[in-house]
Design a protein around this motif. Sequence first.
Motif, PDB file in Angstrom:
ATOM      1  N   MET A 350       0.871  -1.181   0.000  1.00  0.00           N
ATOM      2  CA  MET A 350       0.000   0.000   0.000  1.00  0.00           C
ATOM      3  C   MET A 350       0.908   1.232   0.000  1.00  0.00           C
ATOM      4  N   CYS A 352       0.545   4.481   0.044  1.00  0.00           N
ATOM      5  CA  CYS A 352       0.343   5.583   0.996  1.00  0.00           C
ATOM      6  C   CYS A 352       0.965   5.222   2.339  1.00  0.00           C
ATOM      7  N   CYS A 440      -1.610   7.070  -4.953  1.00  0.00           N
ATOM      8  CA  CYS A 440      -2.344   5.980  -5.617  1.00  0.00           C
ATOM      9  C   CYS A 440      -1.820   5.716  -7.033  1.00  0.00           C
ATOM     10  N   CYS A 443       0.500   2.870  -6.941  1.00  0.00           N
ATOM     11  CA  CYS A 443       0.047   1.750  -6.110  1.00  0.00           C
ATOM     12  C   CYS A 443      -0.598   0.668  -6.964  1.00  0.00           C
ATOM     13  N   PHE A 445      -3.091  -1.038  -6.058  1.00  0.00           N
ATOM     14  CA  PHE A 445      -4.527  -1.110  -5.775  1.00  0.00           C
ATOM     15  C   PHE A 445      -5.272   0.057  -6.418  1.00  0.00           C
ATOM     16  N   PRO A 447      -7.985   2.919  -5.851  1.00  0.00           N
ATOM     17  CA  PRO A 447      -8.586   3.568  -4.673  1.00  0.00           C
ATOM     18  C   PRO A 447     -10.113   3.526  -4.633  1.00  0.00           C
ATOM     19  N   CYS A 456      -8.736  -1.367  -3.185  1.00  0.00           N
ATOM     20  CA  CYS A 456      -7.890  -0.631  -2.229  1.00  0.00           C
ATOM     21  C   CYS A 456      -8.290  -1.070  -0.816  1.00  0.00           C
TER      22      CYS A 456
END
Length: 517
Positions: A350, A352, A440, A443, A445, A447, A456
């Motif tokens: 992740m 973030c 993001c 990333c 994932f 969001p 996410c």
Amino acid sequence: MGLRLNIILGDQLNRDSLIWQDADKQQDLFWMAEVMDESTKTPSSKQRTVLFLSAMRHFAKTIEQDDYKLTYTCLSTGFKSFQAVLAETFKTYEIDEVRCVLPGDDRIVSDLEMCCKKHELAIEWLADEHFIARRGEFKQWMQGRRQPRMEHWYRHLRKQHHILMTQDNKPTGGQWNFDKDNRKAFNKDGPQKKPDELAFGPDAITRQVIRDIEQTLPELPGNLDTFNWPVTRAQALSQLKDFITNRLPLFGNYQDAMWTDEPFLYHARLSSSLNLKLLHPLEVIEAAEQAYDHGNAPLNAVEGFIRQILGWREYVRGLYWFYRHHWLDYNALDANMALPDFYWDADTEMQCLHQSISQVLDYGYGHHIQRLMVTGLFALLWGVKPEAIHRWYLGMYVDAVAWVEIPNTLGMSQYADGGIVGSKPYIASGAYIQRMSNYCEHCQFKPKQAKGTQACPFTTLYWSFIDRHQEWLENNPRLGMQVKNWHNKSTDEQTQIRQRARWLHRHLAESENKEQA
Ligand code: FAD
Ligand code: SF4
């Protein structure tokens, strides 16, 4: 006649405190101690530990230079606790009186009292005049208030100290707050006009502390090659000047924004200097107000900044003492999960969280939104036991001291207090992080997705949180709508979200659920 012992704790590094007002070079013995428990009971990051010890040793040097008597115990002597050092001091010196400025941690108050009592001495607590509110003022202000809120306390102090007020006692600019101007995100090019960082190259004292920590406590979390915090009042004043000149003008606009590999942006990084008491909050506020008066910073930035110090900082301190016997028992949401392992090494996909935790390991720092809406939000949605997340915040950040960390973590961030600090839990899905950062984009994932393999985790867990807590959330005027949105989802979608949430819990529990002792 024996000596008067003056205890100076690691976050009491101000020479204008009451303990200095009648200091006497013959009669007074000043006492400072580095002890193992303060770094290991709650594992304190290397950045935090070095900051405290280096600032203490620099402060001790000024005491000696002024020819006061000082007994200073270094970490290398291996003393475990303040009590152990004090017992030794009572053996070595003839002590008639003991005094100390009221510590910012209730636990230390009882520890010191107990120890002095054992030696048949009473301890005199001197008021801590570092803060803007007078002793007892917050308690008095709380009387008869059913729903105390920071905003009202902030206005009370602003009027009383005539800060950002017009001659006829109205708020400057006609408004008490400019929050709606202070929530901007960066555009796709990210932060522009970024000032260089000040460099406080570690001096001989700091280098020695770094060596001591690497030798004595190498297992503490975090890194030290990047250590760059002010450790003296002179350095703290340079940091203040740099902030006012170079960062404050854009502080307001981007107060909530986050960006990959940008740990500091336009933030002040003054909290550690304030909390160690190298700076006084009023001098920081005055410097910001003057920047506005001289046309060097806009009102939204100056008011937004002053609100943090005059409002939030004074408010959480008041709340800490008001509810001091209860904080560590609060668990309003009945959260019982262990802290996932990645909080200690940033090893997570992740982005973030990877970014926000990496910079804590490297600098002992995260700005407010990273603490509240990334590391804090994940712990809240995940259901981490309040005590476990509190210990992480207390140990990892350079500015962490109980009086400020506890209400922020257990109250504002985790809602463990059931609504003392804030009127609702700060919950959001990955969409918030996407709006306020570029995390993001890097990333794996998505969001906005709550179900499926690319969902996410924040978004899945956000809905799962609403599902779990829907009964009481429904009655909260500010969150009832989110419960309705959950009910508007099809049964199939709800089932898939629940499945994904269960999968996340199993997956993280299997691979990452060993909480650091
Ligand atoms: P800026 O963003 O530039 O803000 C200016 C100053 O305002 C800070 O230096 C700080 O002194 C004060 N301030 C801002 N917000 C708060 C607040 N909520 N409470 C008290 N003071 C505030 N702050 C700490 O000083 N110590 C902590 O241990 C701490 N723990 C926190 C834990 C959580 C979960 C959260 C959500 C917030 C926490 N904060 C804490 C508050 C805030 O995040 C930090 O004060 C801020 O990020 C420090 O960075 P800065 O100096 O660059 O602040
Ligand atoms: Fe964080 Fe989700 Fe964005 Fe990834 S997609 S960075 S996990 S909010």
